[in-house]
Design a protein around this motif. Structure first.
Motif, PDB file in Angstrom:
ATOM      1  N   ASP A 135      -4.734   4.323   1.620  1.00  0.00           N
ATOM      2  CA  ASP A 135      -5.157   4.606   0.431  1.00  0.00           C
ATOM      3  C   ASP A 135      -5.459   3.124   0.112  1.00  0.00           C
ATOM      4  O   ASP A 135      -4.837   2.363   0.397  1.00  0.00           O
ATOM      5  CB  ASP A 135      -4.310   5.409  -0.566  1.00  0.00           C
ATOM      6  N   ASN A 136      -6.385   2.993  -1.199  1.00  0.00           N
ATOM      7  CA  ASN A 136      -6.550   1.898  -1.733  1.00  0.00           C
ATOM      8  C   ASN A 136      -5.925   1.915  -3.189  1.00  0.00           C
ATOM      9  O   ASN A 136      -6.407   1.355  -4.164  1.00  0.00           O
ATOM     10  CB  ASN A 136      -8.116   1.654  -1.786  1.00  0.00           C
ATOM     11  N   GLY A 137      -4.750   2.386  -3.253  1.00  0.00           N
ATOM     12  CA  GLY A 137      -4.006   2.444  -4.385  1.00  0.00           C
ATOM     13  C   GLY A 137      -2.929   1.295  -4.756  1.00  0.00           C
ATOM     14  O   GLY A 137      -3.548   0.336  -4.675  1.00  0.00           O
ATOM     15  N   THR A 138      -2.116   1.540  -5.495  1.00  0.00           N
ATOM     16  CA  THR A 138      -1.383   0.523  -6.070  1.00  0.00           C
ATOM     17  C   THR A 138      -0.537  -0.407  -5.105  1.00  0.00           C
ATOM     18  O   THR A 138       0.139  -1.414  -5.347  1.00  0.00           O
ATOM     19  CB  THR A 138      -0.494   1.017  -7.277  1.00  0.00           C
ATOM     20  N   GLY A 139      -0.370   0.142  -4.038  1.00  0.00           N
ATOM     21  CA  GLY A 139       0.482  -0.361  -2.952  1.00  0.00           C
ATOM     22  C   GLY A 139       2.075  -0.095  -3.500  1.00  0.00           C
ATOM     23  O   GLY A 139       2.130   0.537  -4.470  1.00  0.00           O
ATOM     24  N   ILE A 140       3.088  -0.451  -2.826  1.00  0.00           N
ATOM     25  CA  ILE A 140       4.410  -0.401  -3.249  1.00  0.00           C
ATOM     26  C   ILE A 140       5.105  -1.754  -3.438  1.00  0.00           C
ATOM     27  O   ILE A 140       4.986  -2.671  -2.603  1.00  0.00           O
ATOM     28  CB  ILE A 140       5.107   0.178  -1.891  1.00  0.00           C
ATOM     29  N   ARG A 141       5.800  -1.590  -4.527  1.00  0.00           N
ATOM     30  CA  ARG A 141       6.275  -3.010  -4.808  1.00  0.00           C
ATOM     31  C   ARG A 141       7.425  -3.509  -3.853  1.00  0.00           C
ATOM     32  O   ARG A 141       8.186  -2.392  -3.451  1.00  0.00           O
ATOM     33  CB  ARG A 141       7.227  -2.883  -6.280  1.00  0.00           C
ATOM     34  N   PRO A 142       7.555  -4.755  -3.573  1.00  0.00           N
ATOM     35  CA  PRO A 142       8.464  -5.164  -2.614  1.00  0.00           C
ATOM     36  C   PRO A 142       9.895  -4.919  -2.635  1.00  0.00           C
ATOM     37  O   PRO A 142      10.668  -4.240  -2.019  1.00  0.00           O
ATOM     38  CB  PRO A 142       8.534  -6.723  -2.539  1.00  0.00           C
TER      39      PRO A 142
ATOM     40  N   ASP B 238      10.868  -2.030  -3.985  1.00  0.00           N
ATOM     41  CA  ASP B 238      11.123  -0.627  -3.850  1.00  0.00           C
ATOM     42  C   ASP B 238      11.144  -0.325  -2.361  1.00  0.00           C
ATOM     43  O   ASP B 238      11.425   0.746  -1.850  1.00  0.00           O
ATOM     44  CB  ASP B 238       9.903   0.200  -4.362  1.00  0.00           C
ATOM     45  N   LEU B 239      10.299  -1.124  -1.499  1.00  0.00           N
ATOM     46  CA  LEU B 239       9.992  -0.890   0.003  1.00  0.00           C
ATOM     47  C   LEU B 239      11.375  -0.337   0.442  1.00  0.00           C
ATOM     48  O   LEU B 239      11.100   0.508   1.420  1.00  0.00           O
ATOM     49  CB  LEU B 239       9.326  -1.821   0.411  1.00  0.00           C
ATOM     50  N   PRO B 240      12.186  -1.142   0.627  1.00  0.00           N
ATOM     51  CA  PRO B 240      13.424  -0.674   1.383  1.00  0.00           C
ATOM     52  C   PRO B 240      14.236   0.629   1.073  1.00  0.00           C
ATOM     53  O   PRO B 240      14.840   1.305   1.784  1.00  0.00           O
ATOM     54  CB  PRO B 240      14.712  -1.887   1.022  1.00  0.00           C
ATOM     55  N   TYR B 241      13.731   1.374  -0.074  1.00  0.00           N
ATOM     56  CA  TYR B 241      14.357   2.672  -0.553  1.00  0.00           C
ATOM     57  C   TYR B 241      13.415   3.725  -0.505  1.00  0.00           C
ATOM     58  O   TYR B 241      13.611   4.958  -0.748  1.00  0.00           O
ATOM     59  CB  TYR B 241      14.793   2.294  -1.826  1.00  0.00           C
ATOM     60  N   ILE B 242      12.110   3.766   0.061  1.00  0.00           N
ATOM     61  CA  ILE B 242      11.268   4.815  -0.100  1.00  0.00           C
ATOM     62  C   ILE B 242      11.500   5.855   0.802  1.00  0.00           C
ATOM     63  O   ILE B 242      11.167   6.942   0.461  1.00  0.00           O
ATOM     64  CB  ILE B 242       9.714   4.180   0.147  1.00  0.00           C
ATOM     65  N   PHE B 243      12.380   5.699   1.930  1.00  0.00           N
ATOM     66  CA  PHE B 243      12.751   6.833   2.589  1.00  0.00           C
ATOM     67  C   PHE B 243      13.981   7.427   2.271  1.00  0.00           C
ATOM     68  O   PHE B 243      14.502   8.033   2.752  1.00  0.00           O
ATOM     69  CB  PHE B 243      12.547   6.507   4.155  1.00  0.00           C
ATOM     70  N   ASP B 244      14.722   6.784   1.182  1.00  0.00           N
ATOM     71  CA  ASP B 244      16.048   7.306   0.806  1.00  0.00           C
ATOM     72  C   ASP B 244      15.853   8.557  -0.080  1.00  0.00           C
ATOM     73  O   ASP B 244      14.964   8.504  -0.925  1.00  0.00           O
ATOM     74  CB  ASP B 244      16.787   6.398  -0.016  1.00  0.00           C
ATOM     75  N   PRO B 245      16.594   9.679   0.158  1.00  0.00           N
ATOM     76  CA  PRO B 245      16.573  10.797  -0.668  1.00  0.00           C
ATOM     77  C   PRO B 245      16.946  10.531  -2.317  1.00  0.00           C
ATOM     78  O   PRO B 245      17.712   9.548  -2.487  1.00  0.00           O
ATOM     79  CB  PRO B 245      17.739  11.752  -0.227  1.00  0.00           C
ATOM     80  N   PHE B 246      16.064  11.140  -2.946  1.00  0.00           N
ATOM     81  CA  PHE B 246      16.209  11.054  -4.574  1.00  0.00           C
ATOM     82  C   PHE B 246      15.515   9.643  -5.090  1.00  0.00           C
ATOM     83  O   PHE B 246      15.285   9.742  -6.282  1.00  0.00           O
ATOM     84  CB  PHE B 246      17.254  11.351  -5.036  1.00  0.00           C
ATOM     85  N   PHE B 247      15.111   8.831  -3.985  1.00  0.00           N
ATOM     86  CA  PHE B 247      14.159   7.611  -4.637  1.00  0.00           C
ATOM     87  C   PHE B 247      12.945   7.883  -5.169  1.00  0.00           C
ATOM     88  O   PHE B 247      12.121   8.397  -4.179  1.00  0.00           O
ATOM     89  CB  PHE B 247      14.319   6.530  -3.772  1.00  0.00           C
ATOM     90  N   SER B 248      12.444   7.607  -6.267  1.00  0.00           N
ATOM     91  CA  SER B 248      11.087   8.109  -6.741  1.00  0.00           C
ATOM     92  C   SER B 248      10.513   6.932  -7.590  1.00  0.00           C
ATOM     93  O   SER B 248      11.068   6.428  -8.700  1.00  0.00           O
ATOM     94  CB  SER B 248      10.947   9.464  -7.146  1.00  0.00           C
TER      95      SER B 248
ATOM     96  N   GLY C 285       9.329  11.509  16.821  1.00  0.00           N
ATOM     97  CA  GLY C 285       8.365  10.364  16.560  1.00  0.00           C
ATOM     98  C   GLY C 285       8.920   9.442  15.533  1.00  0.00           C
ATOM     99  O   GLY C 285      10.107   9.395  15.198  1.00  0.00           O
ATOM    100  N   ALA C 286       8.070   8.598  14.847  1.00  0.00           N
ATOM    101  CA  ALA C 286       8.308   7.404  14.065  1.00  0.00           C
ATOM    102  C   ALA C 286       7.149   7.465  12.857  1.00  0.00           C
ATOM    103  O   ALA C 286       6.116   7.810  13.166  1.00  0.00           O
ATOM    104  CB  ALA C 286       8.566   6.268  14.711  1.00  0.00           C
ATOM    105  N   ILE C 287       7.725   7.148  11.558  1.00  0.00           N
ATOM    106  CA  ILE C 287       6.865   7.067  10.660  1.00  0.00           C
ATOM    107  C   ILE C 287       7.046   5.502   9.963  1.00  0.00           C
ATOM    108  O   ILE C 287       8.073   5.030   9.843  1.00  0.00           O
ATOM    109  CB  ILE C 287       6.915   8.146   9.423  1.00  0.00           C
ATOM    110  N   THR C 288       5.805   4.837   9.981  1.00  0.00           N
ATOM    111  CA  THR C 288       6.020   3.553   9.301  1.00  0.00           C
ATOM    112  C   THR C 288       5.217   3.183   8.198  1.00  0.00           C
ATOM    113  O   THR C 288       4.121   3.959   7.905  1.00  0.00           O
ATOM    114  CB  THR C 288       5.663   2.506  10.368  1.00  0.00           C
ATOM    115  N   VAL C 289       5.242   2.105   7.303  1.00  0.00           N
ATOM    116  CA  VAL C 289       4.375   1.854   6.124  1.00  0.00           C
ATOM    117  C   VAL C 289       3.796   0.426   6.352  1.00  0.00           C
ATOM    118  O   VAL C 289       4.893  -0.403   6.703  1.00  0.00           O
ATOM    119  CB  VAL C 289       5.198   2.341   5.045  1.00  0.00           C
ATOM    120  N   ALA C 290       2.736   0.131   6.086  1.00  0.00           N
ATOM    121  CA  ALA C 290       2.298  -1.327   5.575  1.00  0.00           C
ATOM    122  C   ALA C 290       1.834  -1.128   4.498  1.00  0.00           C
ATOM    123  O   ALA C 290       0.783  -0.091   4.223  1.00  0.00           O
ATOM    124  CB  ALA C 290       1.304  -1.613   6.619  1.00  0.00           C
TER     125      ALA C 290
END
Length: 163
Positions: A92-99, A101-111, A136-141
């Motif tokens: 996407d060409n959206g807002t991106g993820i704040r640095p 926040d990045l370590p927590y995006i796959f943690d349950p209940f983090f939004s 499999g694996a899921i990654t983000v850039a």
């Protein structure tokens, strides 16, 4: 998240799953002023997994992209086959993820949604659990104010060692 898979494995057509699921989300995309561009591999990408679970992953990835583009934008959904792996990418060409926040995006209940909505924080953890359940694996850039790319890699069902 910790429950064993409730579905027996299927031979899943990644291209069909992407086409069908994205098609169901076109009205929401139109309402959100998001253009969805499909770029699917010419030869079908196939994996062994639960078809319904793969579609859950796709829905979550697309909805997350919608939330990251509160003023609308472009979502590119693609598939690719590369040797032993098939890949689905959601860019996407959206807002991106704040640095921070990045370590927590796959943690349950983090939004933390860019559109100001309140999420449960379960979408990405569920996606990761499903993808990992099928090997499999899921990654983000991501780049702040430029957008994000989530990549889902699964085993290629047509690779010689899986037949």
């Amino acid at each position: 998240l910790s429950l064993p898979p409730g579905h027996s494995p299927d031979l899943v057509s990644i291209n069909s799953a992407l086409q069908d699921t994205v098609s169901l989300m076109k009205l929401e995309a139109l309402q959100r002023q998001v253009t969805i561009e499909l770029a699917l591999t010419e030869n079908d990408a196939r994996t062994v997994a639960s078809d319904s679970e793969i579609r859950i992953v796709i829905v979550n990835m697309v909805q997350n992209a919608f939330h990251a583009m509160p003023q609308g934008g472009l979502l590119r959904v693609s598939s690719q086959v590369a040797g032993p792996q098939v890949t689905m990418s959601f860019t996407d060409n959206g807002t991106g993820i704040r640095p921070e926040d990045l370590p927590y995006i796959f943690d349950p209940f983090f939004s933390h949604r860019a559109d100001g909505g309140r999420g449960t924080g379960l979408g990405l953890p569920i996606c990761r659990a499903i993808v990992e359940r099928w090997g499999g694996a899921i990654t983000v850039a991501t780049q702040l104010d430029q957008g994000s790319q989530f990549t889902v890699q699964l085993a290629n069902a047509d690779a010689a060692d899986l037949l």
